[in-house]
Write an enzyme that holds these catalytic residues in place. Structure first.
Site, PDB file in Angstrom:
ATOM      1  N   ASP A  39      -7.447  -5.614  -0.303  1.00  0.00           N
ATOM      2  CA  ASP A  39      -8.812  -6.058  -1.325  1.00  0.00           C
ATOM      3  C   ASP A  39      -7.952  -7.831  -1.466  1.00  0.00           C
ATOM      4  OD1 ASP A  39      -9.280  -4.749  -3.189  1.00  0.00           O
ATOM      5  OD2 ASP A  39      -7.067  -3.548  -3.144  1.00  0.00           O
ATOM      6  N   HIS A  41       1.133  -0.768  -0.284  1.00  0.00           N
ATOM      7  CA  HIS A  41       0.073  -0.292  -0.172  1.00  0.00           C
ATOM      8  C   HIS A  41       1.287   0.963   0.057  1.00  0.00           C
ATOM      9  CE1 HIS A  41      -3.338   2.725   1.040  1.00  0.00           C
ATOM     10  NE2 HIS A  41      -3.740   1.774   0.459  1.00  0.00           N
TER      11      HIS A  41
HETATM   12  C1  LIG Z   1      -0.955  -0.916  -3.934  1.00  0.00           C
HETATM   13  C2  LIG Z   1       1.133  -0.591  -5.017  1.00  0.00           C
HETATM   14  C3  LIG Z   1       0.283   0.154  -6.135  1.00  0.00           C
HETATM   15  C4  LIG Z   1       1.850   0.584  -4.505  1.00  0.00           C
HETATM   16  O1  LIG Z   1       2.334   0.782  -5.514  1.00  0.00           O
HETATM   17  P1  LIG Z   1       3.871   1.957  -4.192  1.00  0.00           P
HETATM   18  O2  LIG Z   1       3.706   2.900  -3.112  1.00  0.00           O
HETATM   19  O3  LIG Z   1       3.855   2.469  -5.667  1.00  0.00           O
HETATM   20  O4  LIG Z   1       4.910   1.112  -4.204  1.00  0.00           O
HETATM   21  P2  LIG Z   1       5.742  -0.057  -5.669  1.00  0.00           P
HETATM   22  O5  LIG Z   1       4.599   0.099  -6.254  1.00  0.00           O
HETATM   23  O6  LIG Z   1       6.914   1.461  -5.428  1.00  0.00           O
HETATM   24  O7  LIG Z   1       6.514  -0.782  -3.891  1.00  0.00           O
HETATM   25  C5  LIG Z   1       7.352  -0.586  -3.771  1.00  0.00           C
HETATM   26  C6  LIG Z   1       8.779  -1.711  -2.778  1.00  0.00           C
HETATM   27  O8  LIG Z   1       7.510  -2.864  -2.541  1.00  0.00           O
HETATM   28  C7  LIG Z   1       7.726  -3.793  -3.769  1.00  0.00           C
HETATM   29  N1  LIG Z   1       6.101  -4.581  -3.802  1.00  0.00           N
HETATM   30  C8  LIG Z   1       4.921  -3.478  -3.166  1.00  0.00           C
HETATM   31  N2  LIG Z   1       4.351  -4.300  -3.739  1.00  0.00           N
HETATM   32  C9  LIG Z   1       4.381  -5.852  -3.345  1.00  0.00           C
HETATM   33  C10 LIG Z   1       3.320  -6.411  -4.054  1.00  0.00           C
HETATM   34  N3  LIG Z   1       2.106  -6.427  -3.502  1.00  0.00           N
HETATM   35  N4  LIG Z   1       4.456  -7.689  -4.517  1.00  0.00           N
HETATM   36  C11 LIG Z   1       5.704  -7.702  -4.654  1.00  0.00           C
HETATM   37  N5  LIG Z   1       6.480  -7.377  -3.995  1.00  0.00           N
HETATM   38  C12 LIG Z   1       5.665  -5.268  -3.890  1.00  0.00           C
HETATM   39  C13 LIG Z   1       7.993  -3.094  -4.888  1.00  0.00           C
HETATM   40  O9  LIG Z   1       8.483  -4.068  -6.036  1.00  0.00           O
HETATM   41  C14 LIG Z   1       8.977  -2.091  -4.676  1.00  0.00           C
HETATM   42  O10 LIG Z   1       9.946  -2.833  -4.353  1.00  0.00           O
HETATM   43  P3  LIG Z   1      11.376  -2.356  -5.007  1.00  0.00           P
HETATM   44  O11 LIG Z   1      11.749  -1.622  -3.425  1.00  0.00           O
HETATM   45  O12 LIG Z   1      12.681  -3.604  -4.959  1.00  0.00           O
HETATM   46  O13 LIG Z   1      11.173  -1.242  -6.673  1.00  0.00           O
HETATM   47  C15 LIG Z   1       1.948  -1.328  -4.616  1.00  0.00           C
HETATM   48  O14 LIG Z   1       1.963  -2.577  -3.806  1.00  0.00           O
HETATM   49  C16 LIG Z   1       1.152  -2.923  -5.264  1.00  0.00           C
HETATM   50  O15 LIG Z   1       1.192  -2.895  -6.902  1.00  0.00           O
HETATM   51  N6  LIG Z   1      -0.140  -3.893  -5.392  1.00  0.00           N
HETATM   52  C17 LIG Z   1      -0.308  -4.504  -5.508  1.00  0.00           C
HETATM   53  C18 LIG Z   1      -1.704  -4.290  -6.440  1.00  0.00           C
HETATM   54  C19 LIG Z   1      -2.631  -3.908  -5.217  1.00  0.00           C
HETATM   55  O16 LIG Z   1      -2.691  -4.532  -4.325  1.00  0.00           O
HETATM   56  N7  LIG Z   1      -3.445  -3.022  -5.087  1.00  0.00           N
HETATM   57  C20 LIG Z   1      -4.003  -2.381  -4.693  1.00  0.00           C
HETATM   58  C21 LIG Z   1      -3.971  -1.279  -3.712  1.00  0.00           C
HETATM   59  S1  LIG Z   1      -5.116  -0.680  -2.146  1.00  0.00           S
END
Ligand SMILES: CC(C)(COP(=O)(O)OP(=O)(O)OC[C@H]1O[C@@H](n2cnc3c(N)ncnc32)[C@H](O)[C@@H]1OP(=O)(O)O)[C@@H](O)C(=O)NCCC(=O)NCCS
Length: 365
Positions: free
Chosen positions: A315, A258
């Site tokens: 979710d 998140h």
């Molecule tokens: C929610 C979300 C978009 C937040 O994104 P964000 O704040 O931009 O964070 P990032 O995507 O940059 O993730 C930060 C780090 O954690 C990792 N990470 C975050 N969520 C992850 C997940 N669900 N699975 C695996 N790795 C994850 C990323 O790969 C990244 O790693 P790095 O630093 O080695 O590159 C992201 O966690 C995600 O894509 N989750 C899956 C989709 C989801 O469940 N969305 C619903 C949100 S309520």
């Protein structure tokens, strides 16, 4: 020029009275009230709270519920229009089109007075479940089921979906799902909707912006992603290889992580309890056990080994709840929207009440 923050991370874009998140302590409040204290109310009461700013008194709640029930039915012409389209595996496409259609049939669509907005709010909250259920039934050639007025918002939705009256626990689970989905500060769909509202576009158009943004797999679409993932994993024995394989390939696990929460999302905890209770009532813990195993493996991997604060989000266990409620994955994002529409409306009203057009700048590179 100011420093650019990719994804607007950490940027504060506006003031709101509607909700509050403490991502470090894992606190979520709607209108100053903790989510744990709201989860046992009715969806109607929480919808009223979000839109009107206070918990309704007995008479106010009964009048609000009456108006919602009175507005549940949808225009027959609308169903005829929707039958023309093939929405495939994502019901949200149908819901988005249906809301445009509803706007078309609403004489107050382009009226912006407080009274017109109030009337449109009631119609939107009331009709979302009817539309989602009707679209679902139309997808396999079945007629819509008329709403049943003695059922709650959530129970009536389950009834309109399948024609079966839900058990007390199923009805409660659906109400809680809608409450937990109802509002979450400046998430992407709400931000998109506030931008639309800030141009003084109408309520329906703003809600459609919210819907389009909710659809994405990194936002509301993640719930369907989790349901698909559970199907793909197929059994508890496959969980370890599947999840670790995904991480090795640098793929995201749906339902985890998140932008704001660096601890367990309080909604995820409530959803987990609901999912467990449904599993027990069903006498089948298959989906729950699989989800819990994913959670355990990722806790070990993210928190204990990598020291990364990545926990299940809203979710994750909601997807398990939908499995036990026999809700098909393609409806997951639309049902999320059924709950979220109250929060969206509240944000629209807040934006209209103290408006300045939202227009940031970009660095030219
Ligand atoms: C929610 C979300 C978009 C937040 O994104 P964000 O704040 O931009 O964070 P990032 O995507 O940059 O993730 C930060 C780090 O954690 C990792 N990470 C975050 N969520 C992850 C997940 N669900 N699975 C695996 N790795 C994850 C990323 O790969 C990244 O790693 P790095 O630093 O080695 O590159 C992201 O966690 C995600 O894509 N989750 C899956 C989709 C989801 O469940 N969305 C619903 C949100 S309520």
């Amino acid at each position: 020029m100011e420093e650019m923050k990719k994804g607007l991370e950490g940027v504060v874009a506006l003031d709101t009275k509607i909700s509050y998140i403490d991502g470090i302590q894992g606190i979520l409040k709607y209108r100053g009230i903790k989510i744990e204290d709201l989860a046992d109310l009715s969806y109607d009461a929480v919808s009223y709270l979000l839109i009107n700013g206070k918990i309704p008194g007995e008479a106010e709640l009964s009048e609000y519920s009456r108006m919602l029930k009175e507005n549940r039915r949808i225009n027959g012409k609308q169903i005829e229009v929707l039958k023309e389209f093939e929405f495939g595996t994502e019901a949200l496409d149908g819901l988005r089109t249906a809301i445009s259609c509803t706007a078309h049939f609403d004489e107050e669509n382009n009226h912006h007075t407080p009274d017109a907005n109030k009337n449109k709010s009631i119609r939107l909250v009331a009709k979302f479940p009817t539309i989602v259920a009707a679209l679902h039934r139309a997808s396999f050639g079945e007629k819509p089921i008329e709403p049943m007025d003695n059922l709650s918002h959530g129970a009536n939705f389950l009834y309109m979906l399948s024609g079966k009256i839900p058990t007390e626990l199923e009805a409660e689970a659906m109400e809680k799902d809608l409450i937990l989905s109802a509002e979450h500060e400046l998430n992407p769909s709400t931000f998109a909707l506030r931008i639309a509202a800030s141009t003084l576009s109408d309520l329906y158009s703003a809600v459609i912006c919210g819907l389009c943004t909710l659809k994405g797999p990194l936002h509301g679409g993640a719930r369907k992603g989790v349901m698909d993932m559970l199907d793909e994993i197929g059994s508890i024995e496959n969980v370890r290889d599947y999840t670790l394989g995904k991480l090795e390939n640098k793929e995201k696990i749906m339902g985890f992580g998140h932008r704001v929460y660096k601890t367990l999302d309080p909604r995820a905890r409530i959803y987990k309890d609901v999912a467990r209770a449904l599993a027990e009532e069903n006498g089948d813990t298959y989906w729950f056990d699989m989800a819990e195993e994913i959670e355990h493996i990722l806790y070990h991997e993210f928190i204990e080994i990598r020291g990364k604060p990545i926990y299940p989000n809203v979710d994750f266990y909601s997807a398990v709840v939908y499995k036990y409620l026999d809700i098909p994955a393609e409806l997951a994002t639309s049902i999320f929207a059924m709950g979220r529409v109250s929060g969206w409306i509240a944000h629209c009203m807040e934006q209209y009440s103290d408006n300045r057009v939202i227009r940031p700048r970009a660095h030219t590179v």
